[in-house]
Design a protein around this motif. Structure first.
Motif, PDB file in Angstrom:
ATOM      1  N   THR A  36       0.820  -1.217   0.000  1.00  0.00           N
ATOM      2  CA  THR A  36       0.000   0.000   0.000  1.00  0.00           C
ATOM      3  C   THR A  36       0.853   1.266   0.000  1.00  0.00           C
ATOM      4  O   THR A  36       1.964   1.290   0.509  1.00  0.00           O
ATOM      5  CB  THR A  36      -0.927   0.058   1.237  1.00  0.00           C
ATOM      6  OG1 THR A  36      -0.139   0.031   2.436  1.00  0.00           O
ATOM      7  CG2 THR A  36      -1.920  -1.082   1.244  1.00  0.00           C
ATOM      8  N   LEU A  37       0.253   2.310  -0.556  1.00  0.00           N
ATOM      9  CA  LEU A  37       0.774   3.673  -0.472  1.00  0.00           C
ATOM     10  C   LEU A  37      -0.401   4.615  -0.691  1.00  0.00           C
ATOM     11  O   LEU A  37      -0.950   4.675  -1.795  1.00  0.00           O
ATOM     12  CB  LEU A  37       1.863   3.937  -1.517  1.00  0.00           C
ATOM     13  CG  LEU A  37       2.302   5.397  -1.664  1.00  0.00           C
ATOM     14  CD1 LEU A  37       2.898   5.924  -0.357  1.00  0.00           C
ATOM     15  CD2 LEU A  37       3.285   5.571  -2.806  1.00  0.00           C
ATOM     16  N   ASN A  38      -0.821   5.295   0.385  1.00  0.00           N
ATOM     17  CA  ASN A  38      -1.945   6.230   0.291  1.00  0.00           C
ATOM     18  C   ASN A  38      -3.132   5.578  -0.420  1.00  0.00           C
ATOM     19  O   ASN A  38      -3.584   6.034  -1.472  1.00  0.00           O
ATOM     20  CB  ASN A  38      -1.518   7.510  -0.438  1.00  0.00           C
ATOM     21  CG  ASN A  38      -0.444   8.274   0.323  1.00  0.00           C
ATOM     22  OD1 ASN A  38      -0.360   8.210   1.546  1.00  0.00           O
ATOM     23  ND2 ASN A  38       0.384   9.007  -0.394  1.00  0.00           N
ATOM     24  N   ALA A  39      -3.636   4.501   0.174  1.00  0.00           N
ATOM     25  CA  ALA A  39      -4.662   3.674  -0.478  1.00  0.00           C
ATOM     26  C   ALA A  39      -5.996   4.386  -0.630  1.00  0.00           C
ATOM     27  O   ALA A  39      -6.799   4.001  -1.493  1.00  0.00           O
ATOM     28  CB  ALA A  39      -4.848   2.380   0.302  1.00  0.00           C
ATOM     29  N   GLY A  40      -6.275   5.385   0.188  1.00  0.00           N
ATOM     30  CA  GLY A  40      -7.499   6.160   0.026  1.00  0.00           C
ATOM     31  C   GLY A  40      -8.738   5.479   0.577  1.00  0.00           C
ATOM     32  O   GLY A  40      -8.679   4.413   1.197  1.00  0.00           O
ATOM     33  N   SER A  41      -9.878   6.085   0.280  1.00  0.00           N
ATOM     34  CA  SER A  41     -11.136   5.647   0.890  1.00  0.00           C
ATOM     35  C   SER A  41     -11.593   4.279   0.403  1.00  0.00           C
ATOM     36  O   SER A  41     -12.275   3.548   1.134  1.00  0.00           O
ATOM     37  CB  SER A  41     -12.227   6.690   0.622  1.00  0.00           C
ATOM     38  OG  SER A  41     -12.392   6.894  -0.776  1.00  0.00           O
ATOM     39  N   ASN A  42     -11.255   3.890  -0.819  1.00  0.00           N
ATOM     40  CA  ASN A  42     -11.697   2.592  -1.338  1.00  0.00           C
ATOM     41  C   ASN A  42     -10.991   1.409  -0.679  1.00  0.00           C
ATOM     42  O   ASN A  42     -11.431   0.268  -0.816  1.00  0.00           O
ATOM     43  CB  ASN A  42     -11.494   2.532  -2.850  1.00  0.00           C
ATOM     44  CG  ASN A  42     -12.530   3.335  -3.609  1.00  0.00           C
ATOM     45  OD1 ASN A  42     -13.598   3.660  -3.070  1.00  0.00           O
ATOM     46  ND2 ASN A  42     -12.223   3.688  -4.846  1.00  0.00           N
ATOM     47  N   PHE A  43      -9.891   1.677   0.015  1.00  0.00           N
ATOM     48  CA  PHE A  43      -9.146   0.599   0.665  1.00  0.00           C
ATOM     49  C   PHE A  43     -10.017  -0.127   1.679  1.00  0.00           C
ATOM     50  O   PHE A  43      -9.935  -1.352   1.821  1.00  0.00           O
ATOM     51  CB  PHE A  43      -7.900   1.177   1.340  1.00  0.00           C
ATOM     52  CG  PHE A  43      -6.999   0.160   1.983  1.00  0.00           C
ATOM     53  CD1 PHE A  43      -6.606  -0.973   1.315  1.00  0.00           C
ATOM     54  CD2 PHE A  43      -6.534   0.352   3.280  1.00  0.00           C
ATOM     55  CE1 PHE A  43      -5.765  -1.911   1.904  1.00  0.00           C
ATOM     56  CE2 PHE A  43      -5.685  -0.567   3.880  1.00  0.00           C
ATOM     57  CZ  PHE A  43      -5.316  -1.702   3.187  1.00  0.00           C
TER      58      PHE A  43
END
Length: 305
Positions: free
Chosen positions: A11-18
């Motif tokens: 992961t790297l800054n996976a955001g809201s969908n993570f």
């Protein structure tokens, strides 16, 4: 029966969908032994979200990330018989997705398996076609004997949703230590050459698609060209990639003629960008490093190369 099953997600800054991905893992009909998240110094709440869902979080420095080495690091941290890789932007499509990809390994000659990628609901026709072309509705087991028919597509696989038999992975030396991308293709090709099979399971499904810009496609294919140029054994063993590209373009134009004619000009520009990017990548040794870094989607690779 397999001793254990591990899921590994870089992961790297996976955001809201993570969180949607982690929720889809929780809904699976089989429970993985562990879910390992390897995070490259995210600036958002990715590690905290992973911990909330019971994942083991391993932090690495962003500059140390490499597509091959980081995944091999995850394999070595896991003692599982079967290791499944997911990218942070996927969502498992059904409660049986994980079971269906694991069932591929009931055949003891299967070294790796990958699932079908479905376009996200709001994907453009260009993004949707890419998934439909590369991930058909029929399952298939590939061996080295298919190279005459499929060429380089024989070694096609995707780590957005792929599983590996640990013993087969160890036999071929694991993931390569320093590749710009396509570490999955590298391993699949090595397995095929060693006599293992690669299973494409159309029943193991995830949602995963991208709507790239023309420039993003150029940079992505520049990196693919770099990979093919530096790993010339792949083309020697399986054939050139250009024929597959021509087949893709013809299929895309037919699809867009029905599903979205207004996207045809963009598709033509993207395909030209892919071709130019790929050719430049193949001959990257003629370019200075600063130019390669500018043209590449994986800029940190050039600090390691």
């Amino acid at each position: 029966m397999f001793k254990a099953l591990s899921l590994i997600i870089p992961t790297l800054n996976a955001g809201s969908n993570f969180e949607l991905l982690l929720q889809s893992i929780k809904k699976q009909s089989i429970v993985p032994h562990e879910v390992i998240v390897i995070d490259s110094e995210s600036d958002d709440a990715t590690p905290q979200v992973a911990l909330k869902y019971g994942c083991s979080v391993i932090s690495i420095r962003r500059k140390d990330f490499n597509h091959g080495a980081t995944r091999q690091f995850g394999v070595e941290r896991s003692g599982a018989d079967i290791v499944v890789f997911l990218t942070q932007d996927t969502i498992l499509a059904s409660a049986s997705s994980l079971k269906n990809i694991i069932d591929c390994f009931n055949d003891p000659t299967v070294g790796a398996a990958y699932g079908r990628q479905l376009p996200h609901l709001h994907s453009s026709p260009i993004g949707a076609h890419a998934r439909l072309f590369n991930y058909p509705p029929e399952s298939r087991i590939k061996t080295m004997g298919d190279a005459a028919e499929l060429g380089i597509k024989t070694a096609f696989i995707s780590n957005s949703f792929a599983a590996y038999r640990r013993a087969a992975l160890q036999e071929v030396g694991g993931f390569p230590a320093n590749v710009i991308l396509s570490e999955d293709t590298y391993v699949a090709a090595k397995m095929l050459l060693a006599g293992w099979k690669v299973y494409y399971s159309a029943d193991a499904q995830v949602y995963h698609s991208h709507d790239y810009t023309v420039w993003q496609e150029f940079k992505r294919y520049f990196d693919i060209g770099v990979f093919h140029g530096r790993e010339s054994w792949l083309r020697e063993a399986f054939g050139q990639a250009e024929g597959e590209g021509f087949r893709y373009v013809c299929s895309e134009l037919r699809y867009l003629w029905v599903s979205g004619k207004r996207f045809i000009p963009k598709a033509c520009l993207q395909n030209l960008a892919k071709l130019v990017g790929y050719k430049l990548g193949l001959h990257e040794k003629l370019l200075p490093r600063w130019v390669k870094k500018r043209l590449s989607a994986n800029k940190q690779y050039w600090a390691q190369a």
